[in-house]
Design a protein around this motif. Structure first.
Motif, short mmCIF file in Angstrom:
data_model
loop_
_atom_site.label_atom_id
_atom_site.label_comp_id
_atom_site.label_asym_id
_atom_site.label_seq_id
_atom_site.Cartn_x
_atom_site.Cartn_y
_atom_site.Cartn_z
N GLN A 189 0.82 -1.21 0.00
CA GLN A 189 0.00 0.00 0.00
C GLN A 189 0.86 1.26 0.00
OE1 GLN A 189 -2.50 -0.62 3.43
NE2 GLN A 189 -4.23 -1.34 2.20
N GLN A 190 1.92 1.26 0.78
CA GLN A 190 2.81 2.42 0.82
C GLN A 190 3.49 2.64 -0.53
OE1 GLN A 190 5.49 1.64 4.06
NE2 GLN A 190 3.94 1.98 5.65
N SER A 191 3.94 1.56 -1.15
CA SER A 191 4.57 1.68 -2.47
C SER A 191 3.58 2.18 -3.51
CB SER A 191 5.15 0.33 -2.90
OG SER A 191 6.11 -0.14 -1.97
N ALA A 192 2.34 1.69 -3.45
CA ALA A 192 1.31 2.12 -4.40
C ALA A 192 0.96 3.59 -4.20
CB ALA A 192 0.08 1.25 -4.26
N GLU A 193 0.95 4.06 -2.98
CA GLU A 193 0.63 5.46 -2.73
C GLU A 193 1.72 6.38 -3.27
OE1 GLU A 193 -1.96 8.33 -1.80
OE2 GLU A 193 -2.30 6.16 -1.62
N GLN A 194 2.97 5.97 -3.14
CA GLN A 194 4.06 6.76 -3.71
C GLN A 194 3.98 6.81 -5.22
OE1 GLN A 194 7.66 5.03 -2.20
NE2 GLN A 194 7.30 5.67 -0.08
N ALA A 195 3.67 5.68 -5.83
CA ALA A 195 3.52 5.65 -7.29
C ALA A 195 2.34 6.50 -7.74
CB ALA A 195 3.36 4.22 -7.77
N TRP A 196 1.27 6.51 -6.97
CA TRP A 196 0.10 7.32 -7.33
C TRP A 196 0.44 8.80 -7.34
CZ3 TRP A 196 -4.01 8.46 -9.67
CH2 TRP A 196 -4.84 9.49 -9.24
N LYS A 197 1.24 9.25 -6.39
CA LYS A 197 1.63 10.67 -6.35
C LYS A 197 2.41 11.04 -7.61
CE LYS A 197 1.74 10.95 -1.29
NZ LYS A 197 2.58 11.16 -0.08
N ARG A 198 3.27 10.12 -8.08
CA ARG A 198 4.01 10.38 -9.31
C ARG A 198 3.07 10.45 -10.50
NH1 ARG A 198 5.53 7.25 -13.35
NH2 ARG A 198 4.94 5.34 -12.25
N ILE A 199 2.16 9.48 -10.62
CA ILE A 199 1.23 9.46 -11.76
C ILE A 199 0.32 10.68 -11.74
CG2 ILE A 199 -0.74 8.21 -12.72
CD1 ILE A 199 0.63 5.61 -11.89
N GLN A 200 -0.14 11.05 -10.57
CA GLN A 200 -1.04 12.21 -10.46
C GLN A 200 -0.35 13.49 -10.90
OE1 GLN A 200 -2.42 13.07 -6.47
NE2 GLN A 200 -4.47 13.58 -7.22
N SER A 201 0.95 13.60 -10.66
CA SER A 201 1.69 14.81 -11.04
C SER A 201 2.09 14.82 -12.51
CB SER A 201 2.94 14.95 -10.17
OG SER A 201 3.84 13.87 -10.41
N TYR A 203 0.17 13.04 -15.21
CA TYR A 203 -0.88 12.76 -16.18
C TYR A 203 -2.13 13.60 -15.90
CZ TYR A 203 1.72 8.69 -17.82
OH TYR A 203 2.68 7.87 -18.34
N SER A 204 -2.66 14.18 -16.94
CA SER A 204 -3.97 14.82 -16.87
C SER A 204 -5.06 13.76 -16.99
CB SER A 204 -4.10 15.84 -18.01
OG SER A 204 -5.41 16.35 -18.08
N GLY A 205 -6.06 13.81 -16.12
CA GLY A 205 -7.12 12.81 -16.12
C GLY A 205 -6.82 11.62 -15.24
N SER A 206 -5.75 11.70 -14.44
CA SER A 206 -5.40 10.56 -13.58
C SER A 206 -6.47 10.30 -12.52
CB SER A 206 -4.05 10.81 -12.91
OG SER A 206 -4.06 12.04 -12.19
N ASP A 207 -7.16 11.35 -12.08
CA ASP A 207 -8.22 11.15 -11.09
C ASP A 207 -9.36 10.31 -11.67
OD1 ASP A 207 -6.86 12.61 -9.18
OD2 ASP A 207 -7.83 14.51 -9.72
N GLN A 208 -9.64 10.47 -12.97
CA GLN A 208 -10.67 9.66 -13.60
C GLN A 208 -10.24 8.19 -13.64
OE1 GLN A 208 -11.51 11.33 -17.44
NE2 GLN A 208 -12.22 13.29 -16.61
N ALA A 396 4.27 19.85 -19.72
CA ALA A 396 5.53 20.08 -19.00
C ALA A 396 6.24 18.76 -18.71
CB ALA A 396 5.26 20.85 -17.71
N THR A 397 5.47 17.72 -18.39
CA THR A 397 6.08 16.41 -18.14
C THR A 397 6.67 15.83 -19.41
OG1 THR A 397 4.42 16.05 -16.41
CG2 THR A 397 5.66 14.14 -17.16
N HIS A 401 10.57 14.27 -20.24
CA HIS A 401 10.83 12.88 -20.59
C HIS A 401 11.18 12.68 -22.06
CE1 HIS A 401 8.80 12.26 -16.73
NE2 HIS A 401 9.30 11.04 -16.73
N MET A 402 10.77 13.60 -22.94
CA MET A 402 10.98 13.40 -24.37
C MET A 402 12.41 13.70 -24.80
SD MET A 402 7.73 14.88 -26.49
CE MET A 402 8.71 14.75 -28.00
N PRO A 403 12.90 13.00 -25.81
CA PRO A 403 14.15 13.42 -26.46
C PRO A 403 13.85 14.55 -27.45
CG PRO A 403 13.32 11.42 -27.47
CD PRO A 403 12.38 11.73 -26.34
N TRP A 404 14.90 15.14 -27.99
CA TRP A 404 14.72 16.08 -29.08
C TRP A 404 14.33 15.30 -30.33
CZ3 TRP A 404 14.46 21.05 -27.96
CH2 TRP A 404 15.15 21.54 -26.84
N VAL A 405 13.22 15.64 -30.96
CA VAL A 405 12.73 14.93 -32.14
C VAL A 405 12.77 15.88 -33.32
CG1 VAL A 405 10.86 13.60 -33.17
CG2 VAL A 405 11.23 13.51 -30.70
N ARG A 406 13.48 15.49 -34.39
CA ARG A 406 13.57 16.30 -35.60
C ARG A 406 13.19 15.45 -36.80
NH1 ARG A 406 19.37 18.62 -36.17
NH2 ARG A 406 19.93 16.58 -35.28
#
Length: 755
Positions: A189-201, A203-208, A396-397, A401-406
């Motif tokens: 549960q503790q590991s899942a809660e930490q992962a949820w904080k990362r996903i919530q920050s 992704y848009s729509g993570s609450d859904q 912004a995320t 995470h993205m590389p430069w794409v040309r």
């Protein structure tokens, strides 16, 4: 006429010899007793007192026999002949296996005509009520029979596993009353809660997404993952763990073994263990995750299936057959890259993963999550119709995470005066490779080598399409090129882009790439990873300054002391192939391959870069550079609506001998009457495209029979007519089979490979 005395004497002697022969005994050697005849054991059957009729679904694949048959249950079998167990019955002169579908008091068949069950093979229930309902629903949706789905969904029985299940029944019940992970629950549960904080920050729509996992109603979520090595697996691992903590069961369907391994590693990081034998001596099996893949032994596959069916394990990950997994607790279904060709089953009735999972989710108030880098046209259509919610990365995320794409477009490079603009590796790409090799490995990704060819405009080289249905053109022997969809000949071709009237043949694929790279990149180590080379696919390499030449789907992983690493640069060569790829999902498939290769590059903060080299569709290139596949999905959906193809409507294909196909089209009523047209947009369109000729199949000697007159027709209907179309096609096929016709006749609903 009276008999002569001599004749009477002869008859008397014959009778005497027969009597002596009957009384005589056959001599036997010492130690060998005469063979004893077995007496027939005429057992007296007594029907069961309660619901003596068992409706059995037989293991018979013929469409016209796709129903249950009634048998009597003997009183001695009553306690074991439960619904969902395997039995053996006599059908005609054969002994066949089957599954008891239901028990009832009466039968439409007279009792005197019913036979008794031969025996109950095993008292273990392999298909409970929910599973039997799913099997029937899938069969109806694709025009098959429950026996067709049973062959694909339920693995063959292994007696040793049934014995183990009987012995472990009580312990399994005690295990189900405990917490989801026992003493590990708090840590997970503790590991899942930490992962949820990362996903919530990120992704848009993570609450859904989290609300969908907690809801008690059917929901569909389209999940567009971030770039990065195995980051998608980390995100989905949180979904799996959170679903289990919510008390739900979950199935994850993956397209290949490599991503199956990635998913298993991500779950192991949470502490979830695979379902394996923990003690060889006692034969105790336990674990949190069942894995299903094609190379499993029959015992492993059956044991994993029964662990899910009995509720001992609530999580399964695996390949295509995982879509049939018997989940019992408000199921959550995840499909990764829903548009790949591996998800279409190759056996009748050709079910597909996404539609099967969506159907099962609706039946059990479950949740369907579609995760991928490139969004499919179906996902885009459901989002626009408000049938699905979307989870996308924040801009912004993405920049982090993205590389430069040309995009090295040859036309732009020519205007800038680059003499190498139209080569496979222009000067700017070679320079980028040498710069990246100073810091680490470089990937050169290319399409699979192919010998197929298509038609294009001879002036502007745009892919030639049919002027009626926008389908691609293909060659026809001794005739003008014709449409691959509706069969219309291209006798007066005119390019809608430049007005050109000449056609040219374009060969798709990449040849002699290794030698070209060696000529351009001197004194550089090159590792080749393709299915065609003698070494085959290279799974992983150490982090070093090396150029990796790989086809899509065969890209090696970079291994570092701290785990998987990234490429310093990724070159996507031969982008022009995307302009000529055939198939209804060709562009989305190619974008998916580009994004998967680009996700293995380092981020822009670590000076990672991706170069798309060659002419390409502008929507595809823009989707890659912005990491927003909805750009291509929206354009693709608009073109589908203009061509009247799925997902804006439903479709089926019928193929086989010409007379049989024509008769089927008449039987289902799509040549005349209300079903002769389909309404799309503001117009009515013909429901049938074709029939058009298709290549003959080889005979038993491997030779092509040019006398075969095989055709294919495409049938288009509205979404509310899809299920009825499947049933009508099944009835027509059953009629064809019952008439003992030897001509070919088949059909498939929404087939990816044909459209």
């Amino acid at each position: 006429m009276s008999s002569s005395p001599k004749s009477n004497e002869e008859h008397s002697d014959i009778a005497t010899h027969q009597h002596i022969a009957q009384q005589a005994q056959q001599l036997a050697l010492d130690g060998l007793a005469p063979r004893k005849r077995k007496r027939a054991n005429h057992k007296i059957h007594v029907p069961a007192d309660h619901k003596p009729i068992a409706s059995v679904m037989l293991d018979v694949q013929a469409t016209h026999l796709g129903r249950t048959f009634d048998y009597l249950v003997d009183q001695s079998q009553d306690s074991q002949a439960l619904r969902g167990v395997r039995v053996r019955v006599r059908f005609g002169h054969q002994l066949l296996d089957g599954i008891i579908w239901k028990r009832q008091e009466h039968s439409d068949t007279p009792t005197a005509s019913l036979r008794f069950l031969e025996r109950v093979i095993s008292p273990v229930i392999v298909a409970d009520e929910a599973m039997r309902g799913d099997i029937e629903a899938i069969a109806d949706a694709y025009g098959g029979t429950p026996a067709n789905i049973i062959r694909l969904a339920i693995p063959p029985r292994v007696a040793r596993v049934d014995t183990w299940l009987t012995e472990r029944a009580e312990r399994t019940q005690r295990q189900n009353t405990q917490l989801p992970f026992g003493t590990r629950t708090e840590h997970i549960q503790q590991s899942a809660e930490q992962a949820w904080k990362r996903i919530q920050s990120q992704y848009s729509g993570s609450d859904q997404l989290r609300n969908a996992l907690q809801a008690h109603a059917t929901q569909t979520v389209v999940y567009q993952t971030l770039p990065g090595p195995r980051l998608w697996a980390k995100d989905l691992a949180w979904v799996v763990v959170q679903s289990l903590l919510e008390g739900r069961s979950i199935a994850v369907v993956l397209p290949d073994v490599r991503r199956l391994t990635d998913m298993a590693s991500a779950l192991a990081a949470y502490g979830l263990t695979p379902f394996t034998c923990q003690d060889e001596a006692s034969g105790i099996y336990s674990g949190d995750v069942v894995t299903l893949y094609s190379t499993m032994t029959p015992e492993e596959r059956y044991r994993g299936y029964m662990a899910l069916a009995s509720g001992q394990v609530s999580c399964v990950i695996g390949l295509r057959a995982t879509m049939y997994a018997p989940l019992t607790k408000r199921p959550v279904y995840i499909v990764v890259d829903d548009d790949v060709y591996q998800y279409a089953d190759g056996f009748m009735p050709y079910p597909q993963v996404r539609h099967v999972l969506a159907l099962r989710a609706r039946r059990h108030d479950g949740t369907l999550i579609v995760a991928s880098h490139a969004r499919s046209a179906m996902s885009q259509w459901q989002i626009e119709q408000r049938q699905a919610s979307e989870v996308i990365p924040y801009r912004a995320t993405l920049k982090t995470h993205m590389p430069w794409v040309r995009w090295l477009n040859p036309e732009d490079a020519t205007q800038q005066g680059d003499p190498t603009a139209h080569t496979r590796l222009p000067h700017r790409a070679v320079e980028a490779v040498y710069q990246a090799l100073k810091k680490g490995p470089v990937l050169v990704a290319m399409p699979h080598a192919s010998t197929s060819s298509v038609f294009a405009c001879g002036t502007c080289h745009t892919l030639a399409r049919c002027h009626i249905c926008q389908g691609p053109l293909q060659s026809a022997q001794a005739y003008a090129p014709q449409c691959a969809w509706c069969g219309t000949p291209a006798v007066h071709f005119s390019c809608p882009k430049c007005g050109g009237t000449q056609l040219q043949t374009v060969r798709i694929g990449s040849l002699d790439t290794v030698q070209e790279l060696r000529d351009v990149l001197r004194n550089v180590s090159i590792v080749v990873s393709t299915p065609d080379q003698p070494r085959g696919i290279v799974e992983q390499i150490d982090y070093s300054s090396v150029v990796v030449l790989a086809s899509y789907g065969a890209i090696p992983r970079i291994v570092t002391p701290h785990g998987y690493g990234t490429y310093r640069a990724v070159l996507l060569i031969d982008a022009w192939v995307s302009l000529y790829a055939q198939g209804i999902d060709a562009r989305i498939d190619m974008l998916q391959q580009w994004m998967q290769a680009a996700s293995m590059a380092a981020s822009r903060a670590n000076e990672g870069q991706v170069l798309l080299i060659g002419q390409a569709d502008e929507a595809m290139a823009t989707s890659l550079m912005q990491w927003d596949s909805s750009i291509l999905a929206q354009e693709e959906l608009q073109e589908r609506a203009a061509a009247v193809f799925p997902p804006v409507i439903s479709a089926a294909t019928v193929w086989g001998e010409r007379d049989a196909v024509t008769q089927t089209l008449h039987d289902i009523g799509v040549l005349d009457g209300p079903w002769a047209t389909v309404h799309c947009g503001d117009m009515d369109w013909p429901s049938v495209l074709g029939p058009r000729p298709i290549a003959p199949e080889p005979n038993e000697r491997g030779q092509l029979d040019i006398a075969q007159d095989r055709v294919r027709a495409i049938i288009r209907v509205s979404h509310d007519q899809r299920d009825e179309l499947a049933l009508r096609l099944r009835a027509s096929i059953a009629k064809h089979a019952a008439g003992r016709a030897r001509t070919e006749l088949r059909f498939a609903m929404d087939p990816k490979d044909v459209l």
